[in-house]
Design a protein around this motif. Structure first.
Motif, PDB file in Angstrom:
ATOM      1  N   PRO A 108      -1.231  -7.202  -1.457  1.00  0.00           N
ATOM      2  CA  PRO A 108      -1.087  -5.893  -0.803  1.00  0.00           C
ATOM      3  C   PRO A 108      -2.242  -4.989  -1.232  1.00  0.00           C
ATOM      4  N   PHE A 109      -2.541  -3.954  -0.448  1.00  0.00           N
ATOM      5  CA  PHE A 109      -3.644  -3.066  -0.834  1.00  0.00           C
ATOM      6  C   PHE A 109      -3.378  -2.391  -2.181  1.00  0.00           C
ATOM      7  N   CYS A 110      -2.107  -2.017  -2.439  1.00  0.00           N
ATOM      8  CA  CYS A 110      -1.811  -1.253  -3.661  1.00  0.00           C
ATOM      9  C   CYS A 110      -0.636  -1.872  -4.405  1.00  0.00           C
ATOM     10  N   TYR A 111      -0.641  -1.753  -5.742  1.00  0.00           N
ATOM     11  CA  TYR A 111       0.475  -2.260  -6.533  1.00  0.00           C
ATOM     12  C   TYR A 111       0.576  -1.493  -7.844  1.00  0.00           C
ATOM     13  N   ASP A 112       1.742  -1.575  -8.448  1.00  0.00           N
ATOM     14  CA  ASP A 112       1.926  -1.082  -9.806  1.00  0.00           C
ATOM     15  C   ASP A 112       1.663   0.420  -9.968  1.00  0.00           C
ATOM     16  N   GLY A 113       2.418   1.237  -9.234  1.00  0.00           N
ATOM     17  CA  GLY A 113       2.276   2.688  -9.366  1.00  0.00           C
ATOM     18  C   GLY A 113       3.559   3.304  -9.909  1.00  0.00           C
ATOM     19  N   VAL A 114       3.637   4.616  -9.860  1.00  0.00           N
ATOM     20  CA  VAL A 114       4.843   5.277 -10.364  1.00  0.00           C
ATOM     21  C   VAL A 114       4.995   6.653  -9.718  1.00  0.00           C
ATOM     22  N   LEU A 115       6.241   7.051  -9.492  1.00  0.00           N
ATOM     23  CA  LEU A 115       6.518   8.416  -9.035  1.00  0.00           C
ATOM     24  C   LEU A 115       7.565   9.005  -9.966  1.00  0.00           C
ATOM     25  N   GLU A 116       7.260  10.170 -10.510  1.00  0.00           N
ATOM     26  CA  GLU A 116       8.205  10.820 -11.423  1.00  0.00           C
ATOM     27  C   GLU A 116       9.302  11.510 -10.620  1.00  0.00           C
ATOM     28  N   THR A 117      10.556  11.355 -11.091  1.00  0.00           N
ATOM     29  CA  THR A 117      11.639  12.157 -10.526  1.00  0.00           C
ATOM     30  C   THR A 117      12.310  12.863 -11.691  1.00  0.00           C
TER      31      THR A 117
END
Ligand SMILES: [Zn+2]
Lengths: 469, 101
Positions: A108-117
């Motif tokens: 995939p173009f992008c992997y292994d990220g994060v979004l804070e909640t």
């Protein structure tokens, strides 16, 4: 079915989300057809040999769609695969003209990220780009022309109609880790994703139209009674996928429903069936969607029509440099720099252009010795109506006028208050019985009669004095 | 022939391809599949040490297009529907897909 408290103490939700969003490029993902399925006046008017899957159709990938996907990945802290490709996902369904969907499998173009909640971080497993399918409409034929190709369709016949305007529209899929532990967190995460996509101006995310679609993978893990706060050591051995959720509220309801349903099965010592379920928004329940036995056998392989894509580290860094400051970061900075409360800024930041306009206005506020937070509050309460086409200077001027008060003697105010009180006996009785909300009504009435602007706080105090008499 | 194909495997492949097959076809397909697998087995004996795997031979990379609408290449609704057996109100028509409840 609602999760009762016993179940809530017994099981912890283990949930991952898959969000699909259509990108708002001008043209489709693999051909030059117009990408406007919702704006199209008629069905099947934006098609060509490629997106109808005809022999000889030759896909060429849309550069902007790829760059936007990477942009979203960078905004979500993802790593970028410098080398990636498109793969064919093979299955038969009438809305898929080629009998395969061009998607991305292992790169995939992008992997292994994060979004804070506010409930904790949600890991992003991957973001990939694929083509959307056509749109199916299920219909019972009522009236047919006796001639032409409608002739074979008898009255009352149940059919499915296909519109390929949406076929091959760029569709981004954002997949999370099973890091979501409550329906509220799922909602917060999904709303934040929508906000970011809109802010980056890459997707409209119109949920009613299907421009953004939600899928939840839901399972329950037993909570360790001796150590309830301990992290889950291993994931449940099953998961239930709920598909086709088209609102945040339905997603919350679907998760709550599944938690109750699965808890009951687990309480009986059984394991819920691993399956795909749909959401029935009328009955507020999920239901089993029988899928074909072999439906998971997609036989992915690299699409030979589409050469791989390679970016250099410099390309990616250049894209990162162009990334605007994101809503969440902006809110934090505004709180420290301008004293604007996050509950205001979070509501106000919608698009980049408007955010820039707001910041410009805050700067003028500071110069004019006005608290930016009060200005922001006035915008939220719609006390001043503005748009980014109005200059910031004028908007701040408007706000100044609004907050300016006339010099009025207390006696004059009190005499009006007494009038208002004597004319509104009902409201007085309400107030005396403890309904303090009517004070707003009294303030409004007094203001109108007075025909002048007085300080709200002062007026409130005088009113209370009189009402308590 | 060293590779063996079962009836279940043939049925599975036919299902995936959405092609109904007769018993007679099944037998001839069995031979054909086994022969194909034998060729693959032979290929597997080739020494590929030091050869990078690839899935394309053109050597092309980054063949992309700008995001521009190409009106000229688009079909009119009538042309799009031209080869369809049944149409209704500008739509393609297929037998009802039972997917909803
Ligand atoms: Zn097309």
């Amino acid at each position: 079915m609602k999760t009762d408290n016993t179940n809530k103490n017994k099981y912890s939700l283990v949930c991952g989300l898959e969000i699909h969003a259509e990108l708002k490029t001008n043209s489709k993902l693999f051909c030059g057809c117009k990408n406007d399925p919702f704006g199209a006046e008629k069905p099947n008017i934006y098609t060509c040999p490629t997106c109808l899957g005809m022999p000889g159709g030759s896909p060429v990938a849309n550069k902007k769609a790829i760059e936007w996907t990477i942009k979203v990945g960078l905004a979500l802290g993802c790593k970028i695969n410098l080398f990636s490709k498109f793969d064919r996902k093979n299955y038969f369904y009438p809305d898929l003209p080629k009998s395969y969907q061009i998607s991305q499998y292992d790169l995939p173009f992008c992997y292994d990220g994060v979004l804070e909640t506010s409930f904790g971080p949600v890991g992003i497993t991957r973001i990939h780009l694929e083509e959307d399918t056509g749109k199916l409409l299920h219909k019972t034929i009522e009236k047919v022309n006796s001639a032409g190709r409608e002739a074979g369709l008898g009255h009352g016949k149940q059919v499915s109609l296909i519109d390929f305007n949406r076929s091959s529209v760029p569709l981004m899929e954002i997949v999370t880790e099973p890091d979501i532990h409550s329906a509220e967190q799922a909602k917060e995460y999904a709303k934040e994703i929508r906000k970011i996509l809109k802010y980056l101006d890459v997707a409209d995310c119109d949920m009613d139209q299907g421009g953004m679609r939600l899928e939840a993978n839901i399972s329950l893990a037993p909570i360790d009674k001796n150590n309830p706060s301990s992290k889950l050591s291993k994931l449940p051995n099953y998961k239930v996928e709920v598909k086709n959720i088209n609102s945040f509220r339905f997603m919350e309801q679907a998760i709550d429903f599944e938690m109750g349903r699965q808890a009951e099965i687990l309480n009986d010592g059984k394991v819920p069936t691993q399956e795909t379920r749909g959401w029935n928004s009328v009955k507020s329940i999920t239901f089993s969607q029988r899928t074909k036995e072999d439906s998971e056998d997609y036989r992915y392989f690299p699409d030979p029509d589409l050469p791989p894509i390679r970016y250099s580290r410099e390309n990616i860094e250049a894209m990162r440099a162009e990334l605007p400051e994101l809503p969440a970061q902006k809110s934090k900075r505004w709180a420290t720099e301008y004293g604007v409360e996050e509950r205001y800024s979070k509501q106000l930041i919608s698009h980049e252009i408007f955010a820039n306009w707001l910041e410009e206005s805050f700067k003028i506020c500071v110069k004019e010795k006005i608290e930016p937070n009060k200005f922001a509050g006035a915008l939220i309460n719609k006390n001043i109506r503005v748009s980014h086409v109005m200059s910031s200077i004028i908007a701040v001027e408007e706000f100044k006028k609004l907050s300016q008060t006339d010099e009025v003697a207390d006696d004059e105010i009190i005499s009006v208050i007494t009038d208002v009180i004597s004319q509104n006996n009902d409201a007085v009785i309400k107030f005396k019985s403890g309904d303090t909300k009517v004070i707003g009504f009294f303030i409004g009435q007094t203001m109108r009669k007075l025909g002048k602007k007085v300080d709200n706080k002062k007026l409130g105090e005088l009113l209370l004095n009189e009402l308590k008499k | 022939m060293s590779n063996k194909i079962t009836t279940a495997q043939i049925k599975h492949i036919a299902d995936l391809a959405s092609i109904p097959i007769s018993e007679k076809e099944e037998n001839s397909l069995r031979d054909a599949f086994e022969e194909t697998l034998d060729v693959i087995s032979e290929l597997q004996s080739v020494d590929v040490t030091g050869v990078e795997p690839t899935h394309q031979v053109t050597g092309f990379e980054n063949v992309l297009r700008e995001d521009i609408v190409n009106e000229e290449n688009m079909f009119s609704q009538a042309d799009a529907l031209k080869n369809s057996k049944h149409t209704y109100d500008g739509y393609f028509v297929v037998p009802r897909i039972i997917d909803e409840k």
